[in-house]
Write a protein that holds these residues in place. Sequence first.
Motif, PDB file in Angstrom:
ATOM      1  N   GLN A  10      -0.626  -8.841  11.195  1.00  0.00           N
ATOM      2  CA  GLN A  10      -0.101  -9.205  10.040  1.00  0.00           C
ATOM      3  C   GLN A  10      -0.189  -8.105   8.605  1.00  0.00           C
ATOM      4  O   GLN A  10       0.328  -9.231   7.309  1.00  0.00           O
ATOM      5  CB  GLN A  10      -1.191 -10.499   9.516  1.00  0.00           C
ATOM      6  CG  GLN A  10      -2.652 -10.282   9.204  1.00  0.00           C
ATOM      7  CD  GLN A  10      -3.122 -10.552  10.662  1.00  0.00           C
ATOM      8  OE1 GLN A  10      -2.786 -10.379  11.624  1.00  0.00           O
ATOM      9  NE2 GLN A  10      -4.557 -10.250  10.710  1.00  0.00           N
ATOM     10  N   TRP A  11      -0.239  -6.990   8.789  1.00  0.00           N
ATOM     11  CA  TRP A  11      -0.788  -5.866   7.612  1.00  0.00           C
ATOM     12  C   TRP A  11       0.590  -5.558   7.729  1.00  0.00           C
ATOM     13  O   TRP A  11       0.841  -4.693   6.688  1.00  0.00           O
ATOM     14  CB  TRP A  11      -1.562  -5.073   8.243  1.00  0.00           C
ATOM     15  CG  TRP A  11      -2.985  -5.241   7.953  1.00  0.00           C
ATOM     16  CD1 TRP A  11      -3.680  -6.911   7.673  1.00  0.00           C
ATOM     17  CD2 TRP A  11      -4.701  -4.817   7.002  1.00  0.00           C
ATOM     18  NE1 TRP A  11      -4.641  -7.332   7.320  1.00  0.00           N
ATOM     19  CE2 TRP A  11      -5.477  -5.976   7.155  1.00  0.00           C
ATOM     20  CE3 TRP A  11      -4.907  -4.099   7.847  1.00  0.00           C
ATOM     21  CZ2 TRP A  11      -6.573  -5.655   7.126  1.00  0.00           C
ATOM     22  CZ3 TRP A  11      -6.360  -2.936   7.223  1.00  0.00           C
ATOM     23  CH2 TRP A  11      -7.204  -4.722   7.391  1.00  0.00           C
ATOM     24  N   GLU A  17       4.948  -4.970   6.418  1.00  0.00           N
ATOM     25  CA  GLU A  17       5.527  -5.524   5.853  1.00  0.00           C
ATOM     26  C   GLU A  17       6.910  -5.456   5.969  1.00  0.00           C
ATOM     27  O   GLU A  17       7.197  -5.055   6.590  1.00  0.00           O
ATOM     28  CB  GLU A  17       5.374  -3.791   4.634  1.00  0.00           C
ATOM     29  CG  GLU A  17       4.353  -3.700   4.240  1.00  0.00           C
ATOM     30  CD  GLU A  17       4.313  -2.077   3.349  1.00  0.00           C
ATOM     31  OE1 GLU A  17       3.463  -2.175   2.161  1.00  0.00           O
ATOM     32  OE2 GLU A  17       5.783  -1.201   2.721  1.00  0.00           O
ATOM     33  N   PRO A  57       1.565  -8.281   3.127  1.00  0.00           N
ATOM     34  CA  PRO A  57       0.696  -9.663   4.237  1.00  0.00           C
ATOM     35  C   PRO A  57      -0.164  -9.844   3.506  1.00  0.00           C
ATOM     36  O   PRO A  57      -0.284 -11.925   3.704  1.00  0.00           O
ATOM     37  CB  PRO A  57      -0.313  -8.424   3.814  1.00  0.00           C
ATOM     38  CG  PRO A  57      -0.201  -6.573   4.041  1.00  0.00           C
ATOM     39  CD  PRO A  57       0.988  -6.966   3.289  1.00  0.00           C
TER      40      PRO A  57
END
Length: 186
Positions: free
Chosen positions: A8-9, A11, A35
């Motif tokens: 989820q981090w 881009e 995120p």
Amino acid sequence: MSNQLPDQWQERTLSTEPIFQGKVITLQVDTIALPDGKTATREIVRHPGAAAVLALLDDRMLVVEQYRKPMDKFQIEIPAGKLDAGEDPIVCAARELEEETGYKAESLKPISAFYTSPGFADEKLYLYLAEGLTSGQVNPDEDEYLRVDAITLEQALAYIEEERISDAKTIMAVYAWRLYKLTGEL
């Protein structure tokens, strides 16, 4: 502890705007989702990649000196050049070594591959060790004006201090050469 950051981090690209297409690079501006859900832009230089050669001849490193317009100064560098479309980096390394210095290598051994400026560019550079050199004919590109030299490790280290050598690929090659001289391994 995990060596991987959470997915989820990442881009996520929302859109890409082409800005410039040149002979060597393209420039685009991507709008991305961060995120936390916000958006931002990233200016990205696309480059086909390059190969460079640490070429050793009688305990000297082959280098070329040429004027580098982005820095407005002469630089001493190892032979290197852009990959052609679909070209194997080792083929590019052999071609650039011969074009820029006139030497052919009996063997090319991979040292490393690295991204030159990952904050804004996707250029990946492949660095090779060339040994068993035989001389031939220098044949630089029509817009290249080069002076070929063979320098000692001590000269190379002094040139780094003087900033006559100041590009990452050549500095990395010099330090790889020093390690090679000390340990016999890369």
